[in-house]
Structure formats: C-alpha cells, structure tokens
Design a protein around this motif. Structure first.
Motif: not given
Length: 64
Positions: A25-26, A32-33, A39-41
């Motif tokens: 995830f990190a 990723n842009s 790239s979303t958390s």
C-alpha cells in the motif's frame, strides 16, 4: 509478495504477511499519481477491515 510465493518462501507468521501488505500500500501511494485508484489511502482501511472480518471468521470456525 509474488517473489516470496514463487520461490516457495511462504509467510511463517501473520505479521510477516501484514508487513508486506502494508509495504504494498505504501508503494502504491508513492509510485502512482494521486488521481489514480491505486494511490488512494482508502484501500488500506478497506483491507484492514476485511482482514479483521476474515480472521475473526477463521478463529470462530477453528475453535469448534
């Protein structure tokens, strides 16, 4: 993660698996842009909730 599985060096502990997932995830946030879903958390909390549900289900069935 895939290299570990391909080389048959499977996870010995749950912590090892979770460490690799958190790293994944990190890396997704880093490489990723910001406007991509990768790239979303939101994926990390989603995974954590689903993991807890699955782990509780396994624990319930294994105690019978």
């Amino acid at each position: 993660m895939s290299k570990r599985v391909e080389s048959e060096q499977y996870y010995i502990t749950l912590e090892m698996f979770l460490t690799d997932v958190r790293r994944m995830f990190a890396n997704a946030r880093t490489y990723n842009s910001p406007d991509t879903k990768c790239s979303t958390s939101g994926w990390n909390p989603f995974f954590q909730e689903k993991f807890k549900q699955a782990f509780n289900l396994v624990a319930k069935f294994s105690s019978n």
